[in-house]
Motif scaffolding. Structure first.
Motif, PDB file in Angstrom:
ATOM      1  N   ILE A 147       0.836  -1.210   0.000  1.00 24.05           N
ATOM      2  CA  ILE A 147       0.000   0.000   0.000  1.00 24.05           C
ATOM      3  C   ILE A 147       0.867   1.254   0.000  1.00 24.05           C
ATOM      4  O   ILE A 147       0.592   2.218  -0.729  1.00 24.05           O
ATOM      5  CB  ILE A 147      -0.967   0.002   1.206  1.00 24.05           C
ATOM      6  CG1 ILE A 147      -2.154  -0.913   0.910  1.00 24.05           C
ATOM      7  CG2 ILE A 147      -1.463   1.405   1.518  1.00 24.05           C
ATOM      8  CD1 ILE A 147      -3.236  -0.913   1.960  1.00 24.05           C
ATOM      9  N   GLU A 148       1.911   1.245   0.810  1.00 26.58           N
ATOM     10  CA  GLU A 148       2.816   2.397   0.855  1.00 26.58           C
ATOM     11  C   GLU A 148       3.467   2.626  -0.505  1.00 26.58           C
ATOM     12  O   GLU A 148       3.611   3.769  -0.961  1.00 26.58           O
ATOM     13  CB  GLU A 148       3.890   2.185   1.931  1.00 26.58           C
ATOM     14  CG  GLU A 148       3.388   2.361   3.348  1.00 26.58           C
ATOM     15  CD  GLU A 148       2.734   3.713   3.580  1.00 26.58           C
ATOM     16  OE1 GLU A 148       3.365   4.744   3.224  1.00 26.58           O
ATOM     17  OE2 GLU A 148       1.602   3.749   4.078  1.00 26.58           O
ATOM     18  N   ARG A 149       3.857   1.534  -1.153  1.00 29.01           N
ATOM     19  CA  ARG A 149       4.476   1.643  -2.483  1.00 29.01           C
ATOM     20  C   ARG A 149       3.503   2.267  -3.482  1.00 29.01           C
ATOM     21  O   ARG A 149       3.869   3.161  -4.259  1.00 29.01           O
ATOM     22  CB  ARG A 149       4.905   0.252  -2.956  1.00 29.01           C
ATOM     23  CG  ARG A 149       5.589   0.225  -4.319  1.00 29.01           C
ATOM     24  CD  ARG A 149       5.887  -1.194  -4.752  1.00 29.01           C
ATOM     25  NE  ARG A 149       4.673  -1.977  -4.951  1.00 29.01           N
ATOM     26  CZ  ARG A 149       3.917  -1.907  -6.050  1.00 29.01           C
ATOM     27  NH1 ARG A 149       4.245  -1.079  -7.046  1.00 29.01           N
ATOM     28  NH2 ARG A 149       2.836  -2.654  -6.161  1.00 29.01           N
ATOM     29  N   LEU A 150       2.252   1.806  -3.450  1.00 27.50           N
ATOM     30  CA  LEU A 150       1.235   2.324  -4.370  1.00 27.50           C
ATOM     31  C   LEU A 150       0.906   3.791  -4.077  1.00 27.50           C
ATOM     32  O   LEU A 150       0.711   4.594  -4.998  1.00 27.50           O
ATOM     33  CB  LEU A 150      -0.032   1.474  -4.278  1.00 27.50           C
ATOM     34  CG  LEU A 150       0.072   0.060  -4.865  1.00 27.50           C
ATOM     35  CD1 LEU A 150      -1.135  -0.771  -4.475  1.00 27.50           C
ATOM     36  CD2 LEU A 150       0.213   0.114  -6.389  1.00 27.50           C
ATOM     37  N   LYS A 151       0.850   4.134  -2.810  1.00 24.37           N
ATOM     38  CA  LYS A 151       0.564   5.523  -2.433  1.00 24.37           C
ATOM     39  C   LYS A 151       1.671   6.465  -2.900  1.00 24.37           C
ATOM     40  O   LYS A 151       1.408   7.588  -3.349  1.00 24.37           O
ATOM     41  CB  LYS A 151       0.375   5.631  -0.918  1.00 24.37           C
ATOM     42  CG  LYS A 151      -0.976   5.114  -0.433  1.00 24.37           C
ATOM     43  CD  LYS A 151      -1.116   5.282   1.073  1.00 24.37           C
ATOM     44  CE  LYS A 151      -2.502   4.854   1.539  1.00 24.37           C
ATOM     45  NZ  LYS A 151      -2.659   4.977   3.010  1.00 24.37           N
ATOM     46  N   GLU A 152       2.906   5.996  -2.771  1.00 31.75           N
ATOM     47  CA  GLU A 152       4.035   6.806  -3.238  1.00 31.75           C
ATOM     48  C   GLU A 152       3.980   6.996  -4.757  1.00 31.75           C
ATOM     49  O   GLU A 152       4.240   8.091  -5.273  1.00 31.75           O
ATOM     50  CB  GLU A 152       5.353   6.135  -2.836  1.00 31.75           C
ATOM     51  CG  GLU A 152       5.661   6.243  -1.343  1.00 31.75           C
ATOM     52  CD  GLU A 152       6.869   5.424  -0.936  1.00 31.75           C
ATOM     53  OE1 GLU A 152       7.539   4.870  -1.841  1.00 31.75           O
ATOM     54  OE2 GLU A 152       7.142   5.329   0.277  1.00 31.75           O
ATOM     55  N   LYS A 153       3.642   5.921  -5.451  1.00 34.34           N
ATOM     56  CA  LYS A 153       3.521   5.988  -6.916  1.00 34.34           C
ATOM     57  C   LYS A 153       2.401   6.947  -7.317  1.00 34.34           C
ATOM     58  O   LYS A 153       2.553   7.763  -8.244  1.00 34.34           O
ATOM     59  CB  LYS A 153       3.239   4.589  -7.465  1.00 34.34           C
ATOM     60  CG  LYS A 153       3.214   4.515  -8.984  1.00 34.34           C
ATOM     61  CD  LYS A 153       2.995   3.082  -9.450  1.00 34.34           C
ATOM     62  CE  LYS A 153       2.954   3.014 -10.973  1.00 34.34           C
ATOM     63  NZ  LYS A 153       2.719   1.624 -11.457  1.00 34.34           N
ATOM     64  N   LEU A 154       1.286   6.858  -6.594  1.00 39.27           N
ATOM     65  CA  LEU A 154       0.148   7.735  -6.867  1.00 39.27           C
ATOM     66  C   LEU A 154       0.515   9.196  -6.616  1.00 39.27           C
ATOM     67  O   LEU A 154       0.158  10.087  -7.413  1.00 39.27           O
ATOM     68  CB  LEU A 154      -1.032   7.322  -5.978  1.00 39.27           C
ATOM     69  CG  LEU A 154      -2.344   8.082  -6.182  1.00 39.27           C
ATOM     70  CD1 LEU A 154      -2.887   7.863  -7.592  1.00 39.27           C
ATOM     71  CD2 LEU A 154      -3.377   7.642  -5.147  1.00 39.27           C
TER      72      LEU A 154
END
Length: 225
Positions: A70-77
């Protein structure tokens, strides 16, 4: 012979006094019987608890990985939102993926809560041997449970009958540097026999704890078997 008998009386007196002052919440040495069948049942219960704890650790590892995703996806977003507003479809897809991970996290958290409840229920009535006085004074000892029928080498559950103590116990403690005897009310005779042999081993540290007939034993993690 008189000296040996006197010493046995002194040991018995110490254990009984421990009961009276409530240090060990111990019932009289004259009552209660622990048989090997009930010990095996306790062993099975401990196996169940350990299996639940292993499953809990696995679920917690999965949960940690989900949070990382989730953290990875949030950073990408966040990067896309700052750099390129034209990629709305990609951002929407990422948001959907985050929701899926959040749903998985909620599910795993529920599973973890159930496992914790099961462990708590399964551990009811267990005594943490590592917190008993005799164990605290000796680091990582070999635990010997003394019962009416003989000795139980814990936590593995290997048994030595009363008749075999003199012939086998000496071999069991070879290479050991410390032992703690866990003495059931019915196991005083077994304790005296084993202790006499243990005292002849030079340099061996010895501890002992009276334990109630109803106590189920929980051993420290990583204890030698």
């Amino acid at each position: 012979m008189k000296m040996q008998f006197k010493r046995q009386e002194e040991i018995a007196l110490v254990l009984i006094l421990a009961c009276l002052v409530g240090i060990f919440s111990f019932v009289s040495f004259g009552s209660g019987v622990v048989n090997l069948a009930s010990t095996n049942e306790i062993g099975n219960s401990l196996e169940k608890i350990n299996a639940l704890k292993e499953e809990l650790e696995e679920k917690q590892a999965i949960l940690a990985q989900l949070y990382k995703e989730i953290e990875r996806l949030k950073e990408k977003l966040a990067r896309l939102e700052k750099q390129d507003f034209s990629k709305e479809k990609e951002m929407a897809a990422i948001k959907q993926e985050i929701k899926k991970y959040q749903a998985k996290i909620a599910k795993v958290n529920k599973e973890i809560a159930v496992l914790k409840a099961k462990i708590k229920e399964a551990e009811k009535g267990y005594i943490d041997v590592g917190r008993l006085g005799g164990s605290l004074q000796i680091e990582n000892p070999l635990y010997i449970e003394c019962v009416k029928e003989g000795l139980i080498i814990q936590p593995k559950g290997k048994t030595v009958s009363l008749a075999e103590i003199e012939s086998l116990f000496k071999r069991i403690i070879e290479g050991e540097y410390c032992v703690v005897f866990l003495v059931r009310p019915s196991g005083f005779e077994s304790f005296l026999k084993a202790r006499e042999i243990a005292e002849k081993k030079e340099g061996l540290k010895i501890g002992y704890e009276p334990i109630d007939s109803s106590w189920k034993l929980k051993f420290p993690k990583g204890v030698r078997t």
